[in-house]
Design a protein around this motif. Sequence first.
Motif, short mmCIF file in Angstrom:
data_model
loop_
_atom_site.label_atom_id
_atom_site.label_comp_id
_atom_site.label_asym_id
_atom_site.label_seq_id
_atom_site.Cartn_x
_atom_site.Cartn_y
_atom_site.Cartn_z
N LYS A 119 31.83 41.47 30.89
CA LYS A 119 30.58 42.02 29.88
C LYS A 119 29.42 41.16 29.76
CE LYS A 119 32.14 45.76 27.40
NZ LYS A 119 32.25 47.05 26.32
N LEU A 120 30.32 39.63 29.18
CA LEU A 120 28.49 39.19 29.19
C LEU A 120 27.79 39.13 30.32
CD1 LEU A 120 27.52 36.60 26.72
CD2 LEU A 120 29.51 35.37 27.76
N PHE A 121 28.82 38.84 30.98
CA PHE A 121 27.74 38.79 32.24
C PHE A 121 26.98 39.88 33.23
CE2 PHE A 121 27.66 38.55 37.29
CZ PHE A 121 27.02 37.65 37.34
N THR A 122 27.77 41.03 33.30
CA THR A 122 26.17 42.17 33.06
C THR A 122 25.65 41.95 31.98
OG1 THR A 122 28.35 43.58 32.44
CG2 THR A 122 28.24 43.13 34.59
N ALA A 123 25.37 41.26 30.47
CA ALA A 123 25.41 42.09 29.34
C ALA A 123 23.46 41.32 29.47
CB ALA A 123 25.15 41.88 28.47
N VAL A 124 24.06 39.88 29.67
CA VAL A 124 23.35 38.73 29.62
C VAL A 124 23.23 37.70 31.01
CG1 VAL A 124 22.91 36.35 28.86
CG2 VAL A 124 24.08 38.33 27.47
N GLN A 125 24.06 37.30 32.05
CA GLN A 125 23.80 36.31 32.59
C GLN A 125 22.80 36.96 33.23
OE1 GLN A 125 27.33 35.31 31.25
NE2 GLN A 125 27.41 33.12 31.23
N LEU A 126 23.13 38.36 33.87
CA LEU A 126 23.20 38.25 35.54
C LEU A 126 21.83 39.12 35.03
CD1 LEU A 126 23.87 39.77 38.25
CD2 LEU A 126 24.79 41.94 37.16
N PRO A 127 21.81 39.85 33.84
CA PRO A 127 20.21 39.74 34.57
C PRO A 127 19.20 39.06 34.01
CG PRO A 127 21.09 41.55 32.49
CD PRO A 127 21.64 40.86 33.23
N ALA A 128 19.49 38.11 33.29
CA ALA A 128 18.34 36.95 33.81
C ALA A 128 18.46 36.29 34.41
CB ALA A 128 19.29 35.79 32.25
N VAL A 129 19.39 36.26 35.74
CA VAL A 129 19.07 35.58 37.59
C VAL A 129 18.50 36.12 38.05
CG1 VAL A 129 20.89 33.54 36.25
CG2 VAL A 129 21.46 36.34 37.99
N VAL A 130 18.35 38.16 38.26
CA VAL A 130 18.08 38.91 38.77
C VAL A 130 17.17 38.15 39.26
CG1 VAL A 130 17.13 41.17 39.67
CG2 VAL A 130 19.42 41.27 37.96
N PRO A 131 16.09 38.55 38.99
CA PRO A 131 14.15 37.27 39.53
C PRO A 131 15.17 36.84 40.80
CG PRO A 131 13.85 37.94 37.16
CD PRO A 131 15.59 38.46 37.62
N SER A 132 15.67 35.95 40.03
CA SER A 132 15.91 34.50 41.30
C SER A 132 16.48 34.57 42.19
CB SER A 132 16.34 32.93 40.55
OG SER A 132 17.07 33.57 39.18
N VAL A 133 18.15 35.61 41.93
CA VAL A 133 18.62 36.09 42.74
C VAL A 133 17.75 36.61 43.90
CG1 VAL A 133 20.86 37.83 43.50
CG2 VAL A 133 20.64 36.83 42.00
N ILE A 134 16.60 37.84 43.62
CA ILE A 134 16.29 38.66 44.52
C ILE A 134 14.94 37.34 45.64
CG2 ILE A 134 14.16 40.03 45.30
CD1 ILE A 134 15.65 41.77 42.71
N SER A 135 14.35 36.54 44.96
CA SER A 135 13.98 35.39 45.17
C SER A 135 15.11 34.73 46.92
CB SER A 135 12.92 34.28 44.95
OG SER A 135 13.60 34.31 44.35
N GLY A 136 15.97 34.54 46.10
CA GLY A 136 16.79 33.27 47.10
C GLY A 136 17.32 34.76 48.07
N LEU A 137 17.35 35.78 48.17
CA LEU A 137 17.88 36.64 49.03
C LEU A 137 16.94 36.79 49.94
CD1 LEU A 137 19.52 40.48 47.18
CD2 LEU A 137 20.51 38.52 48.59
#
Lengths: 309, 268
Positions: B181-199
């Motif tokens: 829950k912590l991962f999906t609520a805080v950490q994941l949204p926080a890294v979405v932009p960098s994940v996409i540039s990584g993709l």
Amino acid sequence: MSASTATTTSARLAAAAGGAPGRARAATGTDAAFAVEFARLGRTFAATAPASARPVLRDVSLTVHPGEVLAILGTSGCGKSTLLRIAGGLDSPSAGSVQIDDSPVTEFDTRCAVGFQEPRLLPWRTVAANVALGLPRGTTRHAGRACVAELLELVGLTAFAGHRPAAISGGMAQRASLARALARNPGVLLLDEPFGALDALTRLKMQDLLLDVHAAAPTTVLLVTHDVDEALQLADRIILLGQEQVAPDAAAPGATIVQELTVPGNRPRDRGSAELAELRGRLLAGLGIDRHGDARGVASSTGIPHFPY
Amino acid sequence: MTETLAPSTAPAVRRPLTSRRGVRILGGLLLPVLILIAWQLSSVLGLVSVSQLPSPAMVWIATVDLFDRGELTLYVAISTQRVLIGFVAGAVLGLIAGALVGLSRAADVLFAPTLGAIRAVPSLAWVPLLIIWLKYGEESKIVLVAIGAFFPVYTTVALALRHVDRHLVEAGRAFGLRGVKLFTAVQLPAVVPSVISGLRLALAQAWLFLVAAELLGASMGLGYLLSISGTNGRIDRILVAIILLALLGKLTDAILGVFEKYAITKWA
Ligand SMILES: Nc1ncnc2c1ncn2[C@@H]1O[C@H](COP(=O)(O)OP(=O)(O)O)[C@@H](O)[C@H]1O
Ligand SMILES: [Mg+2]
């Protein structure tokens, strides 16, 4: 114009706090207020490379009664936030213990809600969704939405419910953060300078709001502030954290409770009463300020030449 | 002179010319068109011999010829398939490894040095090994593409997760969030932009590794077309393959770009 706005707003707040929130918020969270007991608590931060280990708090012993509002005063950097974090299980003491309701505080204790010194809102969520984060587990969707709407109304952010934190001002963000902590309806409410970023008028309104909410659902409140008047206005009891003088020119390392006083009279208090003025002077003296406002120890002739130069 | 705006006329926000869609598309096409004209002129004027640089018309004829034989469609399809399967596999593994290393100190200590060392191996070094182990089948190419896609995703995700605002994570935990829950609520949204540039980086790298794999051991695909045309001296076909790779790479990247735009308005 501003005066009349203030009166109507505070009337609306009082009405709202007296009626709806008590009812809606009773449905979720704890209605209990818990005692908080610090026993010979100390906190020393581990040494970083150049500096040696630094004691921040030492020997703090204090019992906060259920439903009491305790204000924690102290100069900046004296360990107020640290004490609050330890009470909420966000940090652990290096000596002594803290108990809530006679059982030791656990890591990120669920009996507490924290209003942080910084708003700490999730930037990708709307203001309303951020407040909803505070709702206790098991709140139904419907009750949750009603509760969030009420809290936003109370802190005056209804019009900004759908905004992202980046699109609101710092003071609004802090009010949203306060609403999030209130949403939890906790047994112990830990507030770290919750009104610090607010303009003077909003600050007074939010102080009244806190009192209204507390009157509707009495919970134990630990309120960190550096504002003496705020402490006198809101608290049942005030502690002053500071370094104890062990010798005329030596202070023991680490802050402890150097003054503790019970504020007379029932809330809401007259902001201008003479009795409070007396206490105010004592607290300011404890913070190292003379009551006429000059900092103690600063030479009165500061090198500015007198008139006939 | 005073001028009053009627209440209904909202002040029009003037958008700079460079942010208009049509202007951007036309502007982007300008350089390719100029290159095409220069290319055509140099063939017409005989500046370079057509044996060194075939004219655009010859390249077009080669394209049509390859298409008529059915090879063009087959090669494009097989190459795209290899890239997509390899990219998805590599990206998913990269996400998992990046999440582990970024979230857990223990995983960081255990895995990060080894992964760093594997990352340092140049892509072509894997080819002989993969061919011996996996033969000339599809697996060897897909594995190489996956290796290429894995590392950009792994690195950006691990790094981004390590730098998520600790204050926000603490606030999440203070409000009762833990684990997934912590991962999906805080950490994941926080890294979405960098994940996409990584993709996006990973996708570019996937095409790179695909050509490496197909150049060295394949019987189909755009890399194979490059390699066989090189041997036969068919410069026109080499140019066909290069242009197709450019178009396909740009197209797949543009698709991810659309997804990125959507994700950024949603999360950032
Ligand atoms: N995690 C930490 N590591 C090291 N030192 C810390 C940490 N947290 C706080 N401190 C130190 O403890 C002292 C008290 O900090 P704090 O409780 O935030 O003060 P206050 O809230 O009263 O302004 C400060 O000098 C600060 O540098
Ligand atoms: Mg503080």
